[in-house]
Scaffold this motif. Structure first.
Motif, short mmCIF file in Angstrom:
data_model
loop_
_atom_site.label_atom_id
_atom_site.label_comp_id
_atom_site.label_asym_id
_atom_site.label_seq_id
_atom_site.Cartn_x
_atom_site.Cartn_y
_atom_site.Cartn_z
N ASN A 43 0.77 -1.24 0.00
CA ASN A 43 0.00 0.00 0.00
C ASN A 43 0.81 1.30 0.00
OD1 ASN A 43 -2.59 -1.33 0.13
ND2 ASN A 43 -2.21 -1.70 2.31
N PHE A 44 2.13 1.21 0.08
CA PHE A 44 2.96 2.41 0.11
C PHE A 44 4.16 2.23 -0.80
CE2 PHE A 44 0.74 2.45 4.15
CZ PHE A 44 0.43 3.79 4.35
N ALA A 45 4.82 3.34 -1.14
CA ALA A 45 6.13 3.25 -1.77
C ALA A 45 7.08 2.57 -0.78
CB ALA A 45 6.63 4.65 -2.13
N ILE B 236 12.32 4.60 0.68
CA ILE B 236 12.04 5.79 -0.12
C ILE B 236 11.26 6.81 0.71
CG2 ILE B 236 10.66 6.66 -2.06
CD1 ILE B 236 13.34 5.47 -2.89
N ASN B 237 10.29 6.34 1.47
CA ASN B 237 9.50 7.24 2.31
C ASN B 237 10.37 7.93 3.37
OD1 ASN B 237 7.18 6.60 0.91
ND2 ASN B 237 6.61 4.95 2.31
N GLU B 238 11.42 7.25 3.82
CA GLU B 238 12.34 7.86 4.77
C GLU B 238 13.28 8.86 4.09
OE1 GLU B 238 14.26 4.43 6.28
OE2 GLU B 238 12.52 3.72 7.42
N TRP B 239 13.55 8.62 2.82
CA TRP B 239 14.53 9.43 2.08
C TRP B 239 13.92 10.69 1.47
CZ3 TRP B 239 14.65 9.77 -3.48
CH2 TRP B 239 15.80 10.37 -4.01
N LEU B 240 12.70 10.62 0.98
CA LEU B 240 12.10 11.76 0.28
C LEU B 240 12.12 13.06 1.08
CD1 LEU B 240 9.04 10.22 -1.63
CD2 LEU B 240 11.13 11.16 -2.62
N PRO B 241 11.77 13.05 2.37
CA PRO B 241 11.77 14.32 3.12
C PRO B 241 13.14 14.96 3.26
CG PRO B 241 10.42 12.68 4.24
CD PRO B 241 11.20 11.96 3.18
N THR B 242 14.21 14.23 2.96
CA THR B 242 15.56 14.80 3.06
C THR B 242 15.92 15.63 1.83
OG1 THR B 242 16.74 12.93 2.02
CG2 THR B 242 16.24 12.76 4.38
N SER C 15 2.57 12.05 -2.05
CA SER C 15 2.31 13.47 -2.34
C SER C 15 2.56 14.33 -1.10
CB SER C 15 0.88 13.66 -2.84
OG SER C 15 -0.08 13.55 -1.80
N MET C 16 2.24 13.80 0.09
CA MET C 16 2.48 14.54 1.32
C MET C 16 3.98 14.68 1.60
SD MET C 16 -0.45 15.51 2.60
CE MET C 16 -0.75 15.90 0.86
N LEU C 17 4.72 13.61 1.33
CA LEU C 17 6.17 13.66 1.54
C LEU C 17 6.83 14.64 0.57
CD1 LEU C 17 6.94 9.86 2.06
CD2 LEU C 17 6.66 11.62 3.80
N LEU C 18 6.36 14.65 -0.67
CA LEU C 18 6.92 15.57 -1.66
C LEU C 18 6.58 17.03 -1.33
CD1 LEU C 18 6.23 13.52 -4.91
CD2 LEU C 18 8.46 14.00 -3.87
N ALA D 99 8.90 18.15 1.17
CA ALA D 99 10.23 18.41 0.60
C ALA D 99 10.23 19.60 -0.37
CB ALA D 99 10.74 17.16 -0.10
N ASP D 100 9.11 20.32 -0.45
CA ASP D 100 8.98 21.53 -1.29
C ASP D 100 8.95 21.22 -2.79
OD1 ASP D 100 8.60 24.24 -1.72
OD2 ASP D 100 10.75 24.70 -1.77
N PHE D 101 8.23 20.16 -3.16
CA PHE D 101 7.90 19.91 -4.56
C PHE D 101 6.43 20.25 -4.77
CE2 PHE D 101 11.50 17.01 -4.01
CZ PHE D 101 12.23 17.22 -5.17
N ARG D 102 6.08 20.54 -6.02
CA ARG D 102 4.68 20.82 -6.38
C ARG D 102 4.21 19.73 -7.34
NH1 ARG D 102 4.24 26.29 -9.00
NH2 ARG D 102 6.36 25.87 -9.73
N LEU D 103 3.31 18.90 -6.87
CA LEU D 103 2.82 17.76 -7.65
C LEU D 103 1.74 18.19 -8.64
CD1 LEU D 103 2.89 14.64 -8.03
CD2 LEU D 103 1.03 14.53 -6.37
N HIS D 104 1.92 17.81 -9.92
CA HIS D 104 0.96 18.18 -10.96
C HIS D 104 0.31 16.99 -11.65
CE1 HIS D 104 1.68 22.58 -11.17
NE2 HIS D 104 2.84 22.24 -10.62
#
Length: 282
Positions: A67-69, A73-79, A106-109, A112-117
């Motif tokens: 159900n998740f990535a 990866i989920n630990e790494w994305l916020p860095t 999408s919440m993790l991104l 991390a200051d990304f904008r999901l489109h």
């Protein structure tokens, strides 16, 4: 904006996600858009500093595990530092569900200051096929890759214009599941035992250890650490000597039965693009 330069950041343990990255890169290049794949599968890959300077946008591609990535990866994305850049995501899965992956990632991104489109989900053979399963063994197929090419084309359009970010609604049950994950011990109940070296013929190339996404495999002992192994089956897939396998795994029929699935139901699923506000369904 001129055609953007796009980073293709991906995790691929059994090469399914990698095959989609190749398709997406080819489509971007054909449309005159520069695209650079950045493989972050191994632990060493993710330890290297990753800067998005010089890129206008990023496409992230990850498999779905329960159900998740992948947890690594989920630990790494916020860095990461997204620098406010536009991004898109896609998830590969073996026929059951993408679960909470779209929303959670999408919440993790966003953190991390990304904008999901844009986001998408693509079918592929199940990672447990390396243990003897035959779930979606013929996927991805040409139709899946066609949808991936459409995704790439739409990503260029979204990246090149000032579109609003994609708003994904919180899926039902998400807070409870997230709380359970955060409070659960590292070694969870599993339907498989950890990969291990079970036959003679190992050349001690050390790929199993150096390329393990979680740093869980010990080449000297031929064992993976049950506390850190994420069950991605990367070590089984890449072993040149074919000496690593999974000695016990829940039977494929039991997997289907547990989730009230049939081979026909899984085979009928289609890859798809999610470009508008969307509520996850189970």
């Amino acid at each position: 904006m001129a055609d953007p330069r796009v980073a293709l950041v991906y995790f691929s343990a059994t090469n399914v996600t990698h095959s989609y990255i190749q398709t997406i890169q080819d489509e971007l290049l054909q449309r005159g858009c520069a695209a650079q794949p950045l493989n972050v599968t191994t632990l060493e890959d993710r330890r290297k500093p990753l800067s998005f300077d010089g890129f206008e946008a990023v496409i992230f591609g990850f498999p779905v595990f329960s159900n998740f990535a992948p947890s690594v990866i989920n630990e790494w994305l916020p860095t990461l530092n997204g620098q406010g850049k536009k991004c898109a995501t896609f998830f590969t899965y073996g026929g059951r569900t993408t679960g909470y992956a779209h929303f959670h990632t999408s919440m993790l991104l966003k953190q991390a200051d990304f904008r999901l489109h844009l986001t998408a989900e693509f079918l592929g053979r199940h990672s447990f096929n390396v243990g003897g399963w035959k779930v979606l063994s013929d996927r991805p197929d040409e139709e899946d890759f066609r949808i991936a090419r459409e995704f790439a084309a739409l990503a260029i359009e979204r990246f090149s214009r000032d579109n609003p970010v994609l708003q994904l609604q919180k899926p039902f049950g998400y807070p409870q599941v997230l709380a359970e994950l955060e409070s659960a011990p590292k070694a969870k109940e599993r339907h498989w035992t950890n990969p291990l070296r079970s036959t003679n013929g190992c050349s001690m190339c050390l790929d199993c250890e150096t390329a393990c996404p979680a740093g869980a495999f010990d080449a000297a002992t031929g064992l993976s650490d049950p506390q850190t192994c994420i069950g991605c089956m990367h070590c089984v897939t890449i072993c040149p000597d074919k000496t690593i396998d999974v000695p016990h795994m829940i039977l494929e029929k039991a997997f289907l039965s547990n989730w009230n699935l049939t081979e026909e139901m899984i085979g009928a699923k289609k890859s798809r693009i999610i470009a508008q506000s969307w509520q996850a369904a189970f």
